[in-house]
Design an enzyme around this catalytic site. Sequence first.
Site, PDB file in Angstrom:
ATOM      1  N   SER A 150       0.831  -1.193   0.000  1.00 34.20           N
ATOM      2  CA  SER A 150       0.000   0.000   0.000  1.00 34.20           C
ATOM      3  C   SER A 150       0.874   1.255   0.000  1.00 34.20           C
ATOM      4  O   SER A 150       1.641   1.475  -0.936  1.00 34.20           O
ATOM      5  CB  SER A 150      -0.961  -0.041   1.190  1.00 34.20           C
ATOM      6  OG  SER A 150      -1.960   0.938   1.076  1.00 34.20           O
ATOM      7  N   ASP A 242     -10.052  -3.553  -4.717  1.00 28.80           N
ATOM      8  CA  ASP A 242      -9.164  -2.539  -4.171  1.00 28.80           C
ATOM      9  C   ASP A 242      -9.134  -1.367  -5.144  1.00 28.80           C
ATOM     10  O   ASP A 242      -8.831  -1.555  -6.329  1.00 28.80           O
ATOM     11  CB  ASP A 242      -7.759  -3.136  -4.016  1.00 28.80           C
ATOM     12  CG  ASP A 242      -6.731  -2.154  -3.471  1.00 28.80           C
ATOM     13  OD1 ASP A 242      -7.082  -0.978  -3.218  1.00 28.80           O
ATOM     14  OD2 ASP A 242      -5.574  -2.564  -3.312  1.00 28.80           O
ATOM     15  N   HIS A 272      -8.092  -4.920  -0.603  1.00 32.09           N
ATOM     16  CA  HIS A 272      -6.950  -4.163  -0.109  1.00 32.09           C
ATOM     17  C   HIS A 272      -6.643  -4.567   1.329  1.00 32.09           C
ATOM     18  O   HIS A 272      -7.535  -4.789   2.136  1.00 32.09           O
ATOM     19  CB  HIS A 272      -7.258  -2.662  -0.161  1.00 32.09           C
ATOM     20  CG  HIS A 272      -6.074  -1.810   0.180  1.00 32.09           C
ATOM     21  ND1 HIS A 272      -5.120  -1.469  -0.756  1.00 32.09           N
ATOM     22  CD2 HIS A 272      -5.672  -1.247   1.345  1.00 32.09           C
ATOM     23  CE1 HIS A 272      -4.194  -0.732  -0.180  1.00 32.09           C
ATOM     24  NE2 HIS A 272      -4.499  -0.585   1.096  1.00 32.09           N
TER      25      HIS A 272
END
Length: 309
Positions: A150, A242, A272
């Site tokens: 991320s 995501d 995610h």
Amino acid sequence: MTETPEPDLAAVFEVIRGSDGGSRDLSAMRADYADYIDYFRDPAPDFDGVITDEVLPATCEVAVRQYLPSVESDPGLVLVYFHGGGWVTGSPEGTDRFTRAVASQLRLHVVSVDYRLAPEHPFPAALDDCLSVVEYLQNLSHRIVVAGDSAGGNLAAAVSQVRVDAGCPVDAQALIYPALAAPDQDRPGPGPLDGYGLDLSEMHYFWNSYAGTHSVDRRLAPLLSEDLRSAPPTLVTTAGFDPLCSEGEKYAQRLIESGVRTHYLPFPRLTHGWIDFADRIPSAYEARDAVIAEIGTLVAAVSMPVGST
């Protein structure tokens, strides 16, 4: 979208629905994120080696967690990991199960960076900390693989690009559902993938907290880089549910078109943040093992034979 999320993610969605996703109190947000991670993970497994929390004497002193296996598969190669959490939350402790597994299964020296968090420390503080650690290790003649999930994937890609510019490229990079572009500020939300772990409003909050008033450039948004031909061998993995999926897919495609050795590993039915709940969710656990195996393949491709100099 024709796919549906993995059935075992229902437990994750139940926790998400029961949380106060609208809180912007920093201490509460960070505590909630740590509790969320802790809820989905098992006790730390034994590690055959040494794990230390320390401060490296880099340009600006940076705290790290080091994992040093008793027997290394490739002495001299270090995987430097940058945790996720939107540049606002997260820590090496939060990502311990993944970095511990990488170090244990691949017998790699792993350094997990406790970079400064926004909004107290906006861009480029986190990037500077990550660069300081990489430069320090490169100066010790270590070969470097950078990796992150991320926001950490954003930092890994940015570090790679900056080190290319400095003439000291890293040896490889592994980007796990990375954030590589600025969210559309003209579309505050809700987003089509809200409710799966990263809402559009959260993306805006995290991005604005980190970017502050800085003009958006490729150090903030690596997807803006015009030339990726000098990028190192790369692993990119994405999750289908995501909002960052398209960014990772585009980046992987651009790397391939630029002639960079690239492996794109999508997980179309995951969400995610799946690394955070891999201990308790079988589909995420399988994905974690697959990613670790591909990191092993990436490392093997850039490793030096034992005894070589």
